[in-house]
Design an enzyme around this catalytic site. Sequence first.
Site, PDB file in Angstrom:
ATOM      1  N   HIS A  14       0.828  -1.144  -0.002  1.00  0.00           N
ATOM      2  CA  HIS A  14      -0.166  -0.015   0.061  1.00  0.00           C
ATOM      3  C   HIS A  14       0.964   1.131  -0.093  1.00  0.00           C
ATOM      4  O   HIS A  14       1.386   1.690   1.002  1.00  0.00           O
ATOM      5  CB  HIS A  14      -0.858   0.056   1.222  1.00  0.00           C
ATOM      6  CG  HIS A  14      -2.116   0.863   1.252  1.00  0.00           C
ATOM      7  ND1 HIS A  14      -3.189   0.923   1.742  1.00  0.00           N
ATOM      8  CD2 HIS A  14      -1.639   2.499   1.311  1.00  0.00           C
ATOM      9  CE1 HIS A  14      -4.159   1.878   1.632  1.00  0.00           C
ATOM     10  NE2 HIS A  14      -2.923   2.954   1.357  1.00  0.00           N
ATOM     11  N   SER A  96      -1.235   4.790  -8.129  1.00  0.00           N
ATOM     12  CA  SER A  96      -1.392   6.322  -8.025  1.00  0.00           C
ATOM     13  C   SER A  96      -2.448   6.643  -8.994  1.00  0.00           C
ATOM     14  O   SER A  96      -3.089   6.014  -9.849  1.00  0.00           O
ATOM     15  CB  SER A  96       0.052   6.920  -8.916  1.00  0.00           C
ATOM     16  OG  SER A  96      -0.029   8.191  -8.830  1.00  0.00           O
ATOM     17  N   ARG A  99      -3.606  11.827 -13.480  1.00  0.00           N
ATOM     18  CA  ARG A  99      -4.163  13.113 -13.715  1.00  0.00           C
ATOM     19  C   ARG A  99      -3.802  13.818 -14.979  1.00  0.00           C
ATOM     20  O   ARG A  99      -2.926  13.235 -15.654  1.00  0.00           O
ATOM     21  CB  ARG A  99      -3.276  13.836 -12.484  1.00  0.00           C
ATOM     22  CG  ARG A  99      -3.843  14.149 -11.302  1.00  0.00           C
ATOM     23  CD  ARG A  99      -3.038  14.900 -10.427  1.00  0.00           C
ATOM     24  NE  ARG A  99      -1.784  14.160 -10.211  1.00  0.00           N
ATOM     25  CZ  ARG A  99      -0.623  14.984 -10.242  1.00  0.00           C
ATOM     26  NH1 ARG A  99      -0.597  16.102 -10.449  1.00  0.00           N
ATOM     27  NH2 ARG A  99       0.413  14.447  -9.984  1.00  0.00           N
ATOM     28  N   GLY A 171      -8.454   8.542  -1.690  1.00  0.00           N
ATOM     29  CA  GLY A 171      -8.895  10.090  -1.696  1.00  0.00           C
ATOM     30  C   GLY A 171      -9.787  10.189  -0.232  1.00  0.00           C
ATOM     31  O   GLY A 171      -9.824   9.456   0.549  1.00  0.00           O
ATOM     32  N   GLU A 201     -11.841   4.411   6.996  1.00  0.00           N
ATOM     33  CA  GLU A 201     -10.676   5.116   7.635  1.00  0.00           C
ATOM     34  C   GLU A 201     -11.236   6.128   8.274  1.00  0.00           C
ATOM     35  O   GLU A 201     -10.339   6.645   9.329  1.00  0.00           O
ATOM     36  CB  GLU A 201      -9.859   5.900   6.066  1.00  0.00           C
ATOM     37  CG  GLU A 201      -8.722   6.525   6.356  1.00  0.00           C
ATOM     38  CD  GLU A 201      -7.836   6.965   5.152  1.00  0.00           C
ATOM     39  OE1 GLU A 201      -8.445   6.826   4.228  1.00  0.00           O
ATOM     40  OE2 GLU A 201      -6.873   7.470   5.517  1.00  0.00           O
TER      41      GLU A 201
HETATM   42  C1  6MZ Z   1      -6.760   8.329   1.508  1.00  0.00           C
HETATM   43  C2  6MZ Z   1      -4.872   8.721   0.499  1.00  0.00           C
HETATM   44  C3  6MZ Z   1      -4.255   8.792   1.476  1.00  0.00           C
HETATM   45  O1  6MZ Z   1      -2.441   9.090  -6.297  1.00  0.00           O
HETATM   46  O2  6MZ Z   1      -1.405  11.191  -6.492  1.00  0.00           O
HETATM   47  N1  6MZ Z   1      -3.852   8.949  -0.633  1.00  0.00           N
HETATM   48  N2  6MZ Z   1      -6.207   8.255   0.243  1.00  0.00           N
HETATM   49  N3  6MZ Z   1      -6.443   8.181   2.604  1.00  0.00           N
HETATM   50  C4  6MZ Z   1      -5.204   8.396   2.776  1.00  0.00           C
HETATM   51  N4  6MZ Z   1      -4.607   8.196   3.884  1.00  0.00           N
HETATM   52  C5  6MZ Z   1      -3.504   9.228   4.437  1.00  0.00           C
HETATM   53  N5  6MZ Z   1      -2.824   8.806   1.195  1.00  0.00           N
HETATM   54  C6  6MZ Z   1      -2.833   9.224   0.011  1.00  0.00           C
HETATM   55  O3  6MZ Z   1      -0.887   9.923  -4.380  1.00  0.00           O
HETATM   56  C7  6MZ Z   1      -1.585  10.915  -3.588  1.00  0.00           C
HETATM   57  C8  6MZ Z   1      -3.080  10.449  -3.582  1.00  0.00           C
HETATM   58  O4  6MZ Z   1      -3.330   9.248  -2.738  1.00  0.00           O
HETATM   59  C9  6MZ Z   1      -4.427   9.208  -2.089  1.00  0.00           C
HETATM   60  C10 6MZ Z   1      -4.999  10.680  -2.409  1.00  0.00           C
HETATM   61  O5  6MZ Z   1      -5.818  10.666  -3.204  1.00  0.00           O
HETATM   62  C11 6MZ Z   1      -3.831  11.455  -2.541  1.00  0.00           C
HETATM   63  O6  6MZ Z   1      -4.298  12.621  -3.466  1.00  0.00           O
HETATM   64  P1  6MZ Z   1      -1.171   9.931  -6.080  1.00  0.00           P
HETATM   65  O7  6MZ Z   1       0.253   8.974  -6.424  1.00  0.00           O
END
Ligand code: 6MZ
Length: 343
Positions: A14, A96, A99, A171, A201
């Site tokens: 994760h 990821s 975007r 997210g 969460e």
């Molecule tokens: C939920 C999370 C997260 O996708 O741009 N992300 N979503 N809970 C969390 N707990 C802390 N941590 C990260 O990586 C960043 C994106 O991952 C998700 C969110 O959508 C965040 O914008 P990427 O590589």
Amino acid sequence: METMKKYYQKPGLHAHLNGSVSFETMEKLIARKPHLNIKHSMTAIRNGQHRTLDECFQVFKVIHQLVDSEEDILMVAKAVIQEFAADGVKYLELRSTPREETKTGLSKRRYIESAIEAIRQCKQEDVDIEVRFLVAIDRRNGPEVAMETVKLAEDFMLSSDGLIVGLDLSGDPTVGHGKDLLPALQRAKNCGLKLALHLSEIPSQKEESELLLDLPPDRIGHGTFLHPEVGGSDSLVDKVCKQNIPIELCLTSNVKGQTVPSYDKHHFQYWYERGHPCVLCTDDKGVFCTDLSQEYQLAASTFGLSQEAVWHLSQQAIQCSFAPEAVKQQLEQKWAELRPRVL
Ligand code: 6MZ
């Protein structure tokens, strides 16, 4: 800590790409884009610091400004993979959210291609790690974008030589409702993508988790508020246990993001004591200033795990991965070879 790095091989299951960008890589990105006037303190939550989950999501917005071209994605993905490898991670599932950025001409397709290219280059350069990719849906973007993302992931599943293995739902958990995303998630499942879904969460997601658990997902991210002791329910726990759905647990992330009050109150204990498949993970190693060795070390010291228990924990994660059988077998072999020297 050094022992964990040196002797324990670990699968990392994760890991959000942009949340995993290290201090060093961040420095390079900030230097490349001085006009953005972004300071390091805006991209990471240092040791001893805590932030609300909402503030954590603000941090991702800042990082996204810094990583907005094909070149950036290739650079950060390669660096993240190399850092996981240096930490003793032998198998990594990186996730990821694709975007598009009009400014740089980045499309969602090129976003995924750049991440795949990073995985390929690391393989060519003999970085000692197997990497797979999960395409992420950001729940903030709603059902139509979710469906588009699934279709994109489906296309790539056929053309990426097996590098794309699944779909993540993540997210800000306070935004949107999982029921609206069910058609997209169901489609992904039907076409053979594995599902790793962030569930419960925060406490208010009980009803959503009931629905999503009926899909069912192949793994659960966090699952912090599933069990009755923290406001979840027996019905949720029953669904998780009966379907034996592994849970990805991220100690530092949950404590720094303040959804768990302290390490000793982490829900790792609840699930681990039941013998349920638990996988220690980093979540966002850059944002939360951690690495997988540190997560294993924390679990061992907080919950009194023996060396043998730690080894079993990391070995069990192999079967929870979305790797093809042949890769799982190779990893099992590596683990078995190392075991006698450690114990
Ligand atoms: C939920 C999370 C997260 O996708 O741009 N992300 N979503 N809970 C969390 N707990 C802390 N941590 C990260 O990586 C960043 C994106 O991952 C998700 C969110 O959508 C965040 O914008 P990427 O590589």
